[in-house]
Scaffold this motif. Sequence first.
Motif, mmCIF file in Angstrom:
data_model
loop_
_atom_site.group_PDB
_atom_site.id
_atom_site.type_symbol
_atom_site.label_atom_id
_atom_site.label_comp_id
_atom_site.label_asym_id
_atom_site.label_seq_id
_atom_site.Cartn_x
_atom_site.Cartn_y
_atom_site.Cartn_z
ATOM 1 N N ALA A 60 0.858 -1.176 0.000
ATOM 2 C CA ALA A 60 0.000 0.000 0.000
ATOM 3 C C ALA A 60 0.899 1.232 0.000
ATOM 4 O O ALA A 60 1.977 1.218 0.612
ATOM 5 N N ASP A 61 0.471 2.281 -0.671
ATOM 6 C CA ASP A 61 1.278 3.499 -0.741
ATOM 7 C C ASP A 61 1.608 4.026 0.649
ATOM 8 O O ASP A 61 2.689 4.568 0.880
ATOM 9 N N SER A 62 0.688 3.867 1.577
ATOM 10 C CA SER A 62 0.855 4.432 2.915
ATOM 11 C C SER A 62 1.956 3.758 3.726
ATOM 12 O O SER A 62 2.409 4.307 4.736
ATOM 13 N N VAL A 63 2.410 2.580 3.300
ATOM 14 C CA VAL A 63 3.427 1.863 4.077
ATOM 15 C C VAL A 63 4.733 1.677 3.316
ATOM 16 O O VAL A 63 5.706 1.150 3.884
ATOM 17 N N LYS A 64 4.768 2.085 2.065
ATOM 18 C CA LYS A 64 5.994 1.921 1.270
ATOM 19 C C LYS A 64 7.157 2.632 1.936
ATOM 20 O O LYS A 64 7.043 3.767 2.383
ATOM 21 N N GLY A 65 8.287 1.917 1.992
ATOM 22 C CA GLY A 65 9.475 2.482 2.612
ATOM 23 C C GLY A 65 9.546 2.271 4.112
ATOM 24 O O GLY A 65 10.589 2.516 4.725
ATOM 25 N N ARG A 66 8.433 1.840 4.707
ATOM 26 C CA ARG A 66 8.417 1.617 6.169
ATOM 27 C C ARG A 66 8.201 0.149 6.532
ATOM 28 O O ARG A 66 8.742 -0.330 7.522
ATOM 29 N N PHE A 67 7.417 -0.553 5.731
ATOM 30 C CA PHE A 67 7.099 -1.955 6.005
ATOM 31 C C PHE A 67 7.809 -2.854 4.988
ATOM 32 O O PHE A 67 7.966 -2.481 3.823
ATOM 33 N N THR A 68 8.182 -4.038 5.440
ATOM 34 C CA THR A 68 8.800 -5.019 4.553
ATOM 35 C C THR A 68 8.159 -6.376 4.784
ATOM 36 O O THR A 68 8.117 -6.851 5.924
ATOM 37 N N ILE A 69 7.678 -6.978 3.705
ATOM 38 C CA ILE A 69 7.075 -8.301 3.789
ATOM 39 C C ILE A 69 8.077 -9.335 3.295
ATOM 40 O O ILE A 69 8.836 -9.080 2.351
ATOM 41 N N SER A 70 8.069 -10.496 3.937
ATOM 42 C CA SER A 70 8.946 -11.589 3.518
ATOM 43 C C SER A 70 8.252 -12.906 3.799
ATOM 44 O O SER A 70 7.291 -12.957 4.585
ATOM 45 N N ARG A 71 8.717 -13.975 3.166
ATOM 46 C CA ARG A 71 8.094 -15.277 3.387
ATOM 47 C C ARG A 71 9.115 -16.391 3.296
ATOM 48 O O ARG A 71 10.171 -16.236 2.702
ATOM 49 N N ASP A 72 8.739 -17.507 3.890
ATOM 50 C CA ASP A 72 9.524 -18.733 3.802
ATOM 51 C C ASP A 72 8.627 -19.764 3.143
ATOM 52 O O ASP A 72 7.690 -20.267 3.769
ATOM 53 N N ASN A 73 8.883 -20.054 1.885
ATOM 54 C CA ASN A 73 8.011 -20.958 1.138
ATOM 55 C C ASN A 73 8.010 -22.370 1.717
ATOM 56 O O ASN A 73 6.997 -23.051 1.700
ATOM 57 N N ALA A 74 9.135 -22.804 2.222
ATOM 58 C CA ALA A 74 9.227 -24.167 2.756
ATOM 59 C C ALA A 74 8.367 -24.345 4.000
ATOM 60 O O ALA A 74 7.885 -25.444 4.281
ATOM 61 N N LYS A 75 8.188 -23.260 4.742
ATOM 62 C CA LYS A 75 7.432 -23.335 6.000
ATOM 63 C C LYS A 75 6.043 -22.728 5.899
ATOM 64 O O LYS A 75 5.290 -22.750 6.860
ATOM 65 N N ASN A 76 5.711 -22.164 4.754
ATOM 66 C CA ASN A 76 4.421 -21.480 4.576
ATOM 67 C C ASN A 76 4.216 -20.404 5.634
ATOM 68 O O ASN A 76 3.165 -20.319 6.280
ATOM 69 N N THR A 77 5.227 -19.607 5.807
ATOM 70 C CA THR A 77 5.144 -18.507 6.756
ATOM 71 C C THR A 77 5.389 -17.175 6.045
ATOM 72 O O THR A 77 6.066 -17.121 5.017
ATOM 73 N N VAL A 78 4.833 -16.138 6.603
ATOM 74 C CA VAL A 78 5.021 -14.792 6.068
ATOM 75 C C VAL A 78 5.181 -13.841 7.246
ATOM 76 O O VAL A 78 4.554 -14.024 8.289
ATOM 77 N N SER A 79 6.045 -12.864 7.071
ATOM 78 C CA SER A 79 6.304 -11.891 8.137
ATOM 79 C C SER A 79 6.150 -10.476 7.599
ATOM 80 O O SER A 79 6.282 -10.233 6.392
ATOM 81 N N LEU A 80 5.875 -9.569 8.509
ATOM 82 C CA LEU A 80 5.760 -8.162 8.151
ATOM 83 C C LEU A 80 6.572 -7.365 9.159
ATOM 84 O O LEU A 80 6.204 -7.298 10.346
ATOM 85 N N GLN A 81 7.666 -6.795 8.703
ATOM 86 C CA GLN A 81 8.477 -5.918 9.543
ATOM 87 C C GLN A 81 7.959 -4.504 9.382
ATOM 88 O O GLN A 81 7.934 -3.974 8.257
ATOM 89 N N MET A 82 7.538 -3.907 10.483
ATOM 90 C CA MET A 82 6.940 -2.579 10.448
ATOM 91 C C MET A 82 7.833 -1.607 11.206
ATOM 92 O O MET A 82 8.034 -1.762 12.420
ATOM 93 N N ASN A 83 8.380 -0.643 10.503
ATOM 94 C CA ASN A 83 9.246 0.363 11.094
ATOM 95 C C ASN A 83 8.601 1.740 10.975
ATOM 96 O O ASN A 83 7.668 1.937 10.195
#
Length: 120
Positions: A60-83
Amino acid sequence: QVQVVESGGGLVQAGGSLRLSCAASGIIFTMNAMGWYRQAPGKQRELVAAITSGGSTNYADSVKGRFTISRDNAKNTVSLQMNSLKPEDTAVYYCNADAYTGVTIRGHYWGQGTQVTVSS
């Protein structure tokens, strides 16, 4: 068939950081995109960030540059780092998993949500 569980919400001061995590489990043939949505009181649920199995991301435009999404395909997990969190980031955050649970059976699965509160 697919269980989605989020963790990591909480209360933080403006300018602070939080990390949300999400794990999907169950009978999953293929996991497509995974993403984070949020819903503030009185507002509609909105997309925050999403990531495909190939690693392509959308924010979303409102979070660009502040939030980072990542995932681990082997574990079916996703994370959101919010700064650099802002009070307007306050909402219930939901994890979504777009998954095939059979050869032709596809669905969107939601977690129960985790509260993020940013104080000014």
